[in-house]
Design an enzyme around this catalytic site. Structure first.
Site, PDB file in Angstrom:
ATOM      1  N   THR A 192      74.805  31.012  22.326  1.00 12.06           N
ATOM      2  CA  THR A 192      73.534  30.898  23.051  1.00 12.06           C
ATOM      3  C   THR A 192      73.636  31.474  24.464  1.00 12.06           C
ATOM      4  O   THR A 192      74.719  31.529  25.048  1.00 12.06           O
ATOM      5  CB  THR A 192      73.086  29.426  23.131  1.00 12.06           C
ATOM      6  OG1 THR A 192      74.131  28.624  23.694  1.00 12.06           O
ATOM      7  CG2 THR A 192      72.728  28.894  21.751  1.00 12.06           C
ATOM      8  N   ASN A 208      69.411  31.535  29.643  1.00 11.63           N
ATOM      9  CA  ASN A 208      68.077  31.407  30.235  1.00 11.63           C
ATOM     10  C   ASN A 208      67.356  30.113  29.893  1.00 11.63           C
ATOM     11  O   ASN A 208      66.505  29.660  30.639  1.00 11.63           O
ATOM     12  CB  ASN A 208      67.205  32.624  29.868  1.00 11.63           C
ATOM     13  CG  ASN A 208      67.084  32.837  28.381  1.00 11.63           C
ATOM     14  OD1 ASN A 208      68.051  32.701  27.633  1.00 11.63           O
ATOM     15  ND2 ASN A 208      65.900  33.181  27.928  1.00 11.63           N
ATOM     16  N   GLU A 256      68.524  37.141  17.709  1.00 14.24           N
ATOM     17  CA  GLU A 256      67.304  37.102  18.519  1.00 14.24           C
ATOM     18  C   GLU A 256      67.674  37.736  19.847  1.00 14.24           C
ATOM     19  O   GLU A 256      68.397  37.145  20.655  1.00 14.24           O
ATOM     20  CB  GLU A 256      66.822  35.658  18.690  1.00 14.24           C
ATOM     21  CG  GLU A 256      65.361  35.542  19.059  1.00 14.24           C
ATOM     22  CD  GLU A 256      65.083  35.829  20.522  1.00 14.24           C
ATOM     23  OE1 GLU A 256      64.638  36.962  20.825  1.00 14.24           O
ATOM     24  OE2 GLU A 256      65.320  34.951  21.351  1.00 14.24           O
ATOM     25  N   CYS A 261      63.022  36.104  27.153  1.00 16.75           N
ATOM     26  CA  CYS A 261      62.858  37.328  26.373  1.00 16.75           C
ATOM     27  C   CYS A 261      61.385  37.613  26.132  1.00 16.75           C
ATOM     28  O   CYS A 261      60.994  38.758  25.904  1.00 16.75           O
ATOM     29  CB  CYS A 261      63.622  37.241  25.058  1.00 16.75           C
ATOM     30  SG  CYS A 261      63.227  35.787  24.074  1.00 16.75           S
ATOM     31  N   GLU A 273      64.489  46.257  29.785  1.00 17.56           N
ATOM     32  CA  GLU A 273      64.076  44.873  29.988  1.00 17.56           C
ATOM     33  C   GLU A 273      64.489  44.402  31.380  1.00 17.56           C
ATOM     34  O   GLU A 273      65.676  44.316  31.686  1.00 17.56           O
ATOM     35  CB  GLU A 273      64.700  43.963  28.931  1.00 17.56           C
ATOM     36  CG  GLU A 273      64.293  42.509  29.091  1.00 17.56           C
ATOM     37  CD  GLU A 273      64.909  41.606  28.034  1.00 17.56           C
ATOM     38  OE1 GLU A 273      64.281  40.592  27.704  1.00 17.56           O
ATOM     39  OE2 GLU A 273      66.014  41.919  27.556  1.00 17.56           O
ATOM     40  N   ARG A 287      54.138  29.854  21.698  1.00 19.00           N
ATOM     41  CA  ARG A 287      54.424  29.388  20.340  1.00 19.00           C
ATOM     42  C   ARG A 287      54.667  27.892  20.434  1.00 19.00           C
ATOM     43  O   ARG A 287      54.713  27.328  21.523  1.00 19.00           O
ATOM     44  CB  ARG A 287      55.650  30.076  19.758  1.00 19.00           C
ATOM     45  CG  ARG A 287      56.956  29.765  20.476  1.00 19.00           C
ATOM     46  CD  ARG A 287      58.064  30.644  19.938  1.00 19.00           C
ATOM     47  NE  ARG A 287      59.385  30.288  20.423  1.00 19.00           N
ATOM     48  CZ  ARG A 287      59.891  30.656  21.603  1.00 19.00           C
ATOM     49  NH1 ARG A 287      59.158  31.387  22.417  1.00 19.00           N
ATOM     50  NH2 ARG A 287      61.112  30.311  21.957  1.00 19.00           N
TER      51      ARG A 287
END
Length: 486
Positions: free
Chosen positions: A160, A163, A259, A293, A387, A448
């Site tokens: 992981t 962030n 991801e 992200c 990014e 979401r």
């Protein structure tokens, strides 16, 4: 990454952590320092695991076979949720001190983790198996086909990022518990304290420790073992593109869920309510210090409304309070470290040198970087081509929906997008033509709930989804069982 060598000023809440292997707290001589990005105080130490530690964790996990019922798994997750909610301030303080995220964002993250635990408990109770009749054709028989989901034969490796220090961990471990799997986690070496905190809450709630073990260490030493160990069936990773592609190349014949990054646009059409759109723009850019992200990385604005929209964004950016992350009145704390803040500063300076206009911000003090607005940005500038993982709002003007779609799709990423329009013809074109995993109308790209599918395509991921329900599918093997019927 800094290993302990020279003395540092320690914070009042200093935490000396241990590895969690098979129910034991394992200390090691070599340690890693964890620093508060705002104060530069040392807030904790964690051990540097060896390759042998990694192998032992996998041995323990692989040897264990959980017999927890659906009810027992759901109960563990529900108890963990109650414990976390009761200790929300303590958990949020750990997130803030190791990541620099402001208190508001840290408390919000605790709420999200609690949601993941709640949804995981619910999904543990839900049997999503299907039943098929076989007498459907002339060649059929009087039989039933029943589908089952079973835990993986091997161990899950979870890696992981920094962030969302606790919520990223929750999105890995909760579906693993719900499906009776065994997981070994390596959290980011920058924010490992939150992972240990959540692990201890799960143990207290009744989770057998063999089902979730936590290792910290130098990725250069232990990453390959985490990816290639023979007892690993699946690697689930959230983080940067380069590391994700390395994992994909290294993992071999095992399942991987990646991801990765995003370059998410907020697209503002000429019919948009600009006050509402600028609210979304500012929140989407600066929440979590822009380190998501799914943060708004690019603002694509129709030329007919761009000037008025930009004025509103600048006005609201100036009102966004940033500073000491522990101050409950601040809307934003630091970014993860000074190196990240310097990168944002350089990217903005480069864009200005190429013709962009700096309207507000681009001020840095250590890891503290101000909310920043850039106008007259062109799609080829690095600040929007790559990014920018921080609180920067670059505004790109366009003249038609065709141009907006082309600009949006013109990067290597394909994660999320937000759309500001009331026209159904525009909304349906964006839904059909944007090459992303999520299209949100009148919301920020990242909207979401913790239950729903989430993930991207292109360099944002392999198309596999996270979110509790989808992760459960990735974390299980499907089996069909057939029997005579009638």
């Amino acid at each position: 990454m800094t290993t302990t060598s020279t003395p540092h000023r320690d914070s009042a809440g200093f935490r000396a952590e241990s590895l969690r292997i098979g129910g034991e707290r394992v200390r090691r001589e070599r340690k890693l320092d964890v620093f508060n990005p705002y104060t530069n105080e040392r807030v904790g130490t964690v051990p540097l695991a060896s390759v042998d530690d990694v192998r032992e964790a996998f041995r323990v996990g692989h040897a264990y076979r959980s017999t927890l019922s659906r009810y027992e798994r759901a109960s563990i997750l529900q108890r963990a949720c109650a414990l976390l909610r009761a200790r929300a301030d303590e958990g949020a303080a750990i997130i803030t001190m190791e990541s620099g995220l402001c208190k508001k964002d840290a408390l919000y993250e605790i709420g999200r983790v609690a949601d993941v635990l709640t949804f995981g408990g619910t999904e543990a109770l839900r049997d999503d198996g299907q039943v098929f009749s076989c007498d459907l054709t002339a060649h059929g028989k009087k039989r039933k086909v029943i589908t089952l989901r079973e835990p993986l034969l091997g161990v899950i490796t979870a890696i992981t990022p920094f962030n969302h220090p606790m919520n990223q961990v929750a999105h890995k471990v909760v579906p693993s518990i719900a499906t009776n799997n065994r997981m070994v986690l390596k959290p980011s070496e920058k924010v490992p304290l939150s992972a240990f905190y959540l692990a201890d809450i799960l143990y207290e709630a009744g989770l057998p420790p063999e089902m979730f073990q936590v290792l910290t260490g130098d990725p250069r030493e232990i990453a390959d073992e985490l990816i290639t160990n023979a007892q690993v069936d699946l690697v689930t990773f959230t983080g940067g593109v380069a590391i994700g592609k390395y994992i994909a190349a290294k993992a071999g014949y095992r399942r991987i869920v990646l991801e990765l990054g995003g370059n998410d646009p907020l697209i503002v059409m000429e019919d948009a309510d600009l006050d509402r759109a600028s609210d979304l723009a500012v929140q989407g850019s600066y929440k979590n210090s822009g380190q998501r992200c799914t943060a708004v990385k690019r603002m694509l604005v129709h030329k007919d409304v761009a000037s008025e929209f930009t004025e509103r964004v600048v006005e609201k950016t100036k009102r966004w309070k940033y500073g000491d992350p522990a101050d409950a009145n601040n809307d934003m704390g630091t970014v993860i470290d000074e190196a990240a803040a310097r990168r944002f500063e350089l990217l903005v300076d480069e864009a200005v040198a190429l013709g962009a206009r700096l309207l507000v911000g681009n001020r840095r003090e250590g890891a503290l970087y101000s909310p920043t607005v850039l106008d007259n940005v062109r799609p080829e500038m690095t600040v929007v081509r790559e990014e920018t993982f921080g609180p920067v709002s670059p505004i790109i003007r366009f003249g038609s929906i065709d141009e907006a779609i082309a600009i949006s799709n013109g990067t290597a990423y394909g994660l999320s997008s937000g759309i500001c329009t009331d026209r159904m013809d525009y909304a349906t074109r964006f839904a059909n033509e944007l090459k992303v995993g999520t299209v949100n109308v009148w919301e920020v790209p990242g909207y979401r709930i913790e239950l729903t599918p989430f993930g991207g395509i292109k360099d944002s991921g392999l198309g596999y989804k996270e979110g509790v329900q989808e992760a459960i599918k990735s974390f299980t093997n499907g089996k069909t069982f057939t029997m005579p019927w009638g």
